[in-house]
Scaffold this active site. Structure first.
Site, PDB file in Angstrom:
ATOM      1  N   HIS A 519       0.832  -1.211   0.000  1.00  0.00           N
ATOM      2  CA  HIS A 519       0.000   0.000   0.000  1.00  0.00           C
ATOM      3  C   HIS A 519       0.869   1.265   0.000  1.00  0.00           C
ATOM      4  O   HIS A 519       0.712   2.131  -0.854  1.00  0.00           O
ATOM      5  CB  HIS A 519      -0.912  -0.027   1.229  1.00  0.00           C
ATOM      6  CG  HIS A 519      -1.738   1.201   1.407  1.00  0.00           C
ATOM      7  ND1 HIS A 519      -3.093   1.211   1.190  1.00  0.00           N
ATOM      8  CD2 HIS A 519      -1.408   2.470   1.764  1.00  0.00           C
ATOM      9  CE1 HIS A 519      -3.561   2.437   1.395  1.00  0.00           C
ATOM     10  NE2 HIS A 519      -2.553   3.205   1.759  1.00  0.00           N
ATOM     11  N   GLU A 520       1.763   1.338   0.966  1.00  0.00           N
ATOM     12  CA  GLU A 520       2.600   2.541   1.056  1.00  0.00           C
ATOM     13  C   GLU A 520       3.473   2.692  -0.170  1.00  0.00           C
ATOM     14  O   GLU A 520       3.749   3.798  -0.636  1.00  0.00           O
ATOM     15  CB  GLU A 520       3.466   2.501   2.327  1.00  0.00           C
ATOM     16  CG  GLU A 520       2.678   2.492   3.628  1.00  0.00           C
ATOM     17  CD  GLU A 520       1.637   3.594   3.718  1.00  0.00           C
ATOM     18  OE1 GLU A 520       1.818   4.655   3.085  1.00  0.00           O
ATOM     19  OE2 GLU A 520       0.615   3.388   4.406  1.00  0.00           O
ATOM     20  N   HIS A 526       3.139   6.415  -6.905  1.00  0.00           N
ATOM     21  CA  HIS A 526       2.329   7.545  -7.357  1.00  0.00           C
ATOM     22  C   HIS A 526       3.211   8.795  -7.443  1.00  0.00           C
ATOM     23  O   HIS A 526       3.168   9.530  -8.424  1.00  0.00           O
ATOM     24  CB  HIS A 526       1.171   7.739  -6.363  1.00  0.00           C
ATOM     25  CG  HIS A 526       0.085   8.661  -6.827  1.00  0.00           C
ATOM     26  ND1 HIS A 526      -0.938   9.050  -5.997  1.00  0.00           N
ATOM     27  CD2 HIS A 526      -0.145   9.278  -8.005  1.00  0.00           C
ATOM     28  CE1 HIS A 526      -1.753   9.862  -6.659  1.00  0.00           C
ATOM     29  NE2 HIS A 526      -1.292  10.021  -7.875  1.00  0.00           N
TER      30      HIS A 526
HETATM   31 ZN   LIG Z   1      -2.572   5.263   2.112  1.00  0.00          ZN
END
Ligand SMILES: [Zn+2]
Length: 738
Positions: A519-520, A526
């Site tokens: 997730h991180e 991104h």
């Molecule tokens: Zn997050």
């Protein structure tokens, strides 16, 4: 400047966040030109600025790197003050420019300003979230209101706002690029939303409120940190360790040694220590003790109690919202989001709430049956949930988390993450040692294009828990990608709180933790994929309820066979057996009732607190009543109880915004199905290309609903989310569209 602001009010957030401010106001930039005449600084007389490394340009490789190795706590205050003064002088020059306002001499000029403050603020934020020592905390507490005041001086600068307004309303605004138009819109809206149009008295009051809030946010975070550091449970005897696997024992032993309690074991008051203990400890009395310690952070009626602070924060937020012309703080916060209104966010949450609660009742029945069969003679309580859920998981799916854990080595999974980034985005990660770090545990990698070798950015990884580091896991950008004047590459970091094991031994982590790592890393990707011109719209600077979409999507790659076969290996190098993978898949929606209710109860209470308006709120009583009205299952407690809800009370960032994870997950589940439907599955080059083109690389240059539509070919649908969580499909199809 944008970053400095948010960082000042403490940023880290349990279970993930990015630390971006979603209120880009002036700017960020890195390179060249120190302003011709350094601005006079009132406090400079007593504190020499020469030799303050925070004020220097970042030098060294990769377009310059933060001088982490030379920073001392005493540098922060003079550097922040000098950088704010410099930024204000820059802004004044822009505001008083005799030339008629244009995009270049106003918006682009603002984007170029504040570069010193951005650098200082970035490092200040690292100390705030990961090195918050006793000598740093007073500095942070002192600077938070000053940074808030500084920010208001800019948004309340009338000549400046007039110029921004003129650019935004110019008849030929259509001649600007679409990115420039969006940046102009962002400036205009954010200034208006911050009170640029108010009369002088209202402006003054908003500024006062902001300063008071900044101080309260800092105190709130420091109180939680204090309870996490100062409170812990000591296990005295071998018998206290009943049920605990070796890795937890080793972590507890190391924690005890670090507190000079050799021969004993310590369960620290941090999620990564608490949850495994609650899952495995056979000592019900100790489970309850540990659970109570954890859920009462910030709520102990002592010097670190947060209840009065919350009451003040809510009152001030309600007052500010009214001054700014909004019904409530929630309405103000949600205006610039995909959801647009608290009502739409609540509607989505309520739609998921009912099936989730129904699932919890099933889960509790299953657990009670196991307990009865064991002859435990208990009724399931919140401190029993994880423990008996684990037993049900074993009984129902023949799946033992510990059996899985032996294949989840932190270092191997990190390699797996790199490999995924290579397959999806053609990124290559190479460890480097020529970059200063702020703690010996931190490591750095250079990110390049796998084919061309072109430098893309740096990735810092700070994996371990330590005193003074906020709990949870998060991503942070030290520098944003941009190229409107010079080409600037990004520097991002991932931060976690793994409990260090025995020295020299591979660190084994849980499936949930592995998922959080992906997730991180999604947030980091991104940031690294960003391909925009202007820093205000770079990387993860997107709407709050959109920012969790890229990160939650990345979680899906953990369970792909390609990752599991190559990177989920035990210390002998043997990959996780396919049979075990099959069992993991079968158990995929196991305990989803718990997970969803634990999260949603926090999100709904957050929203209701901020819809409650101008009344004196007693947080504990409000929480209790809201949960009763909701029909909260008595076996579960909120994931973040109000007195420790850092997302919501350590800053404005996720306030009335914790729903964002669910909102983003509608997109996530729907996007994951785009991969599942593609010929190449999760490694389909076409879908990955579209994902990069329309989602990961665009920052906030396009409306997220539009970006998503271009990626998916249509608006998202909620069905995928319900399928992913194993809940019945909604009665009617409802698109979570803009
Ligand atoms: Zn997050």
């Amino acid at each position: 400047m944008r970053k400095a602001l948010i960082l000042a009010v403490a940023v880290m957030i349990a279970a993930c966040t990015t630390t971006k401010n979603d209120v880009p106001m002036t700017t960020t930039t890195t390179t060249e030109t120190t302003p011709a005449a350094p601005a006079p600084v009132a406090t400079a007389a007593s504190t020499p600025l020469a030799g303050n490394p925070l004020l220097e340009q970042w030098t060294g490789p990769y377009g310059g790197v933060p001088p982490f190795d030379r920073v001392k706590v005493e540098h922060f205050k003079p550097a922040l003050e000098a950088a704010m003064a410099e930024n204000l002088a820059e802004v004044d020059r822009i505001a008083n420019d005799p030339a008629p306002p244009t995009f270049e001499n106003t918006i682009a000029a603002l984007e170029k300003s504040g570069r010193t403050l951005d650098r200082v603020g970035s490092i200040f934020g690292v100390w705030s979230s990961t090195m918050s020592t006793d000598d740093f905390q007073p500095v942070e507490l002192e600077m938070a209101p000053k940074l808030a005041e500084f920010s208001d001086k800019i948004t309340q600068n009338e000549p400046l706002f007039k110029r921004i307004e003129a650019v935004y309303n110019a008849p030929d605004v259509g001649k600007l690029t679409s990115e420039q138009q969006r940046v102009a819109w962002l400036y205009y809206t954010n200034f208006v939303r911050s009170g640029a149009r108010l009369d002088a008295a209202a402006k003054a009051r908003v500024a006062t409120v902001n300063q008071q809030l900044a101080e309260l946010y800092t105190k709130f975070a420091q109180n939680v940190l204090a309870d996490e550091k100062d409170r812990y449970v000591v296990l005295e005897r071998e018998a206290d360790l009943a049920g605990l696997p070796d890795s937890i024992r080793a972590g507890a032993k190391a924690a005890a040694e670090s507190k000079n309690l050799a021969g004993k074991w310590v369960i620290s008051n941090t999620r990564s220590a608490i949850e495994p203990f609650l899952t495995y400890s056979g000592r019900r009395d100790l489970r309850e003790k540990v659970w109570r310690m954890f859920i009462n952070r910030g709520d102990n009626g002592d010097a670190h109690d947060n209840n009065a602070i919350i009451t003040d924060i809510l009152r001030l937020r309600a007052e500010r919202a009214k001054l700014l012309g909004y019904q409530t703080h929630a309405h103000w916060r949600l205006e610039n989001t995909m959801a647009k209104s608290p009502e739409r966010a609540l509607e989505l949450m309520e739609e998921v709430w009912k099936p989730a609660v129904a699932r919890v009742h099933e889960e509790v029945r299953d657990m009670q049956a196991v307990a009865d069969k064991e002859g435990a003679k208990i009724t399931i309580e919140p401190w029993d949930y994880r423990y008996y859920a684990e037993k049900v998981r074993k009984a129902k799916y023949d799946l033992d988390q510990n059996e899985v854990k032996q294949y989840l080595q932190l270092d191997k999974l990190r390699e797996g993450i790199f490999w995924v980034a290579g397959e999806l985005f053609n990124f290559k990660f190479t460890p480097v040692s020529n970059v200063p770090v702020y703690h010996p545990d931190v490591r750095v990698w250079e990110v390049t294009d796998r084919t061309s070798g072109k430098h893309i950015g740096l990735w810092f990884f700070d994996p371990y828990a330590r005193p003074g580091k906020q709990s949870g896991a998060w991503m942070n950008a030290y520098r944003n990608q941009q190229r409107f004047d010079t080409d600037v590459t990004t520097i991002v970091s991932n931060n976690a709180n793994f409990v260090k094991g025995a020295p020299g031994e591979p660190l084994l982590i849980s499936w949930d933790d592995a998922s959080t790592m992906f997730h991180e890393f999604g947030h980091a990707l991104h940031g690294l994929s960003s391909n925009v011109n202007y820093p205000s719209v770079s990387g993860t600077a997107v709407f709050r309820d959109y920012v969790e979409f890229p990160s939650q999507l990345l979680e899906h790659w953990l369970s792909t066979p390609q990752v599991l076969q190559r990177f989920a290996v035990n210390t002998k190098g043997e990959p996780i057996p396919q049979k075990l993978v099959d069992r993991i898949e079968r158990a995929e929606t196991f305990n989803e009732g718990f997970r969803t209710v634990e999260y949603l109860s926090s999100a709904i209470v957050d929203m209701r607190l901020h819809l409650a308006g101008d009344q004196k709120i007693d947080p504990d009583a409000f929480e209790k009543q809201a949960l009763a009205e909701l029909g909260m299952p008595k076996e579960i407690v909120m994931r973040h109880r109000t007195p420790q809800f850092l997302h919501v009370f350590a800053g404005d960032g996720y306030s009335a915004g914790y729903y964002s994870y669910l909102w983003s997950d509608v997109l996530t589940a729907d996007a994951a199905e785009a991969f599942e439907e593609a010929p190449g599955g999760f490694y389909d080059k076409d879908v990955a290309g579209r994902l990069r083109q329309y989602v990961f690389s665009v920052g906030n240059t396009v409306d997220p609903a539009q970006g998503y539509r271009e990626f998916r070919g249509r608006d998202p649908k909620i069905d995928a989310l319900m399928r992913k969580r194993g809940f019945p499909a909604p009665a009617r199809e409802r698109a979570a569209k803009q």
